[in-house]
Design an enzyme around this catalytic site. Structure first.
Site, PDB file in Angstrom:
ATOM      1  CB  SER A 163      61.811  23.234  68.031  1.00 46.30           C
ATOM      2  OG  SER A 163      62.320  22.879  69.309  1.00 46.30           O
ATOM      3  CE1 TYR A 207      56.845  21.639  69.364  1.00 45.73           C
ATOM      4  CE2 TYR A 207      59.152  21.356  69.960  1.00 45.73           C
ATOM      5  CZ  TYR A 207      58.096  22.179  69.627  1.00 45.73           C
ATOM      6  OH  TYR A 207      58.289  23.536  69.547  1.00 45.73           O
TER       7      TYR A 207
END
Length: 280
Positions: free
Chosen positions: A163, A176
């Site tokens: 990401s 995350y």
């Protein structure tokens, strides 16, 4: 000077059409979103794909839609396998089964991931543990198992979908972002260790992408997508210079490039596919 220089030489990588024919790939998190898009793209280019997911319904439906084990409606074929990447024994068993049933793995694509959002001081121990179990430890489990056979055969490729949050701080996404940063660095370190065996390891880092995970963050907020594109000063988030949310196929295209022979001299790289959102 020679009178004629061929446009292609025997050592030049093949063209995209059918470029994965005869190759076996395993994709995690393939039941929806980016994972599903990667499977569809690989099959369209001739690959035999083991589509895995913790929830089997999605990959079973995907395999059926693409023609099932016989590959009657596509250039390649898909076989569905249930898999929880947090379970090391299940990962080892599944990869052994895939190689016995489909053939030696040429490609692993790590897509499986979860998102738990909260300010860092409000994250629970379980939120943190669950996020790392899938996003980081899961990548470790699958990559370790796949790389063992790849290095013995002296060929193969691993692509981890991380990401852009791994490279820039995000409010409410500490677990995350940290888990994706760890997965990305693990993949690069693995790439360094296996390079002499001819195995390549790379990372694709998506930004905001139109997936169920993304839309889950927008629930109840009709302005959420606009703020993602335009940016949100209150959350210290830049917008997307290209002015659009990515589609899953945009990420899949980057994955397939890195997995292909066109990228045969690329390893340990982290390609951001975020429309310029991180200003890198």
């Amino acid at each position: 000077m020679p009178e004629h220089i061929p446009s292609r030489t025997p050592s030049e990588p093949p063209r995209p059409e059918g470029e994965f024919a005869g190759r076996v790939a395993l994709v995690t998190g393939a039941g929806q979103g980016i994972g599903e898009a990667v499977v569809r793209a690989l099959v369209a280019r001739g690959a035999t794909v083991a589509a895995t997911d913790r929830v089997p319904d999605g990959v079973e439906a995907l395999a059926k839609s693409l023609g099932g084990p016989d590959g009657t409606e596509g250039a390649g074929r898909v076989v569905a396998y249930p898999l929880d990447v947090t379970d090391a024994h299940a990962v080892n068993d599944t990869i052994a089964r895939v190689e016995a049933e489909l053939g030696p793995l040429d490609l692993l694509v790590n897509v499986a991931g979860i998102l738990r959002t909260a300010p860092a001081t409000e994250l629970t121990d379980q939120d943190w543990a669950d996020t790392f179990a899938v996003n980081t430890t899961g990548v470790f489990h699958t990559s370790r198992a796949a790389a063992t056979g790849m290095t013995e055969r002296r060929k193969g490729c691993i692509v981890t979908v991380a990401s852009n949050a791994a490279g820039i701080p995000r409010t409410g996404m500490a677990a995350y972002a940290a888990s994706k940063a760890a997965a990305a660095m693990f993949t690069k370190c693995l790439g360094l260790e296996v390079a002499r065996s001819g195995v390549r390891c790379n990372v694709v880092a998506p930004g905001s992408t139109d997936t169920p995970m993304q839309r889950g963050m927008w629930e109840g907020d009709p302005e959420a997508e606009r703020r993602v594109v335009e940016g949100d000063l209150a959350s210290f988030k830049t917008g997307i210079p290209l002015g659009r949310i990515a589609g899953p196929e945009d990420i899949a295209d980057a994955v397939l490039f890195l997995a292909s022979d066109r990228a045969r001299h690329i390893t340990m790289q982290d390609i951001y596919v975020d429309g310029g959102a991180t200003l890198r």
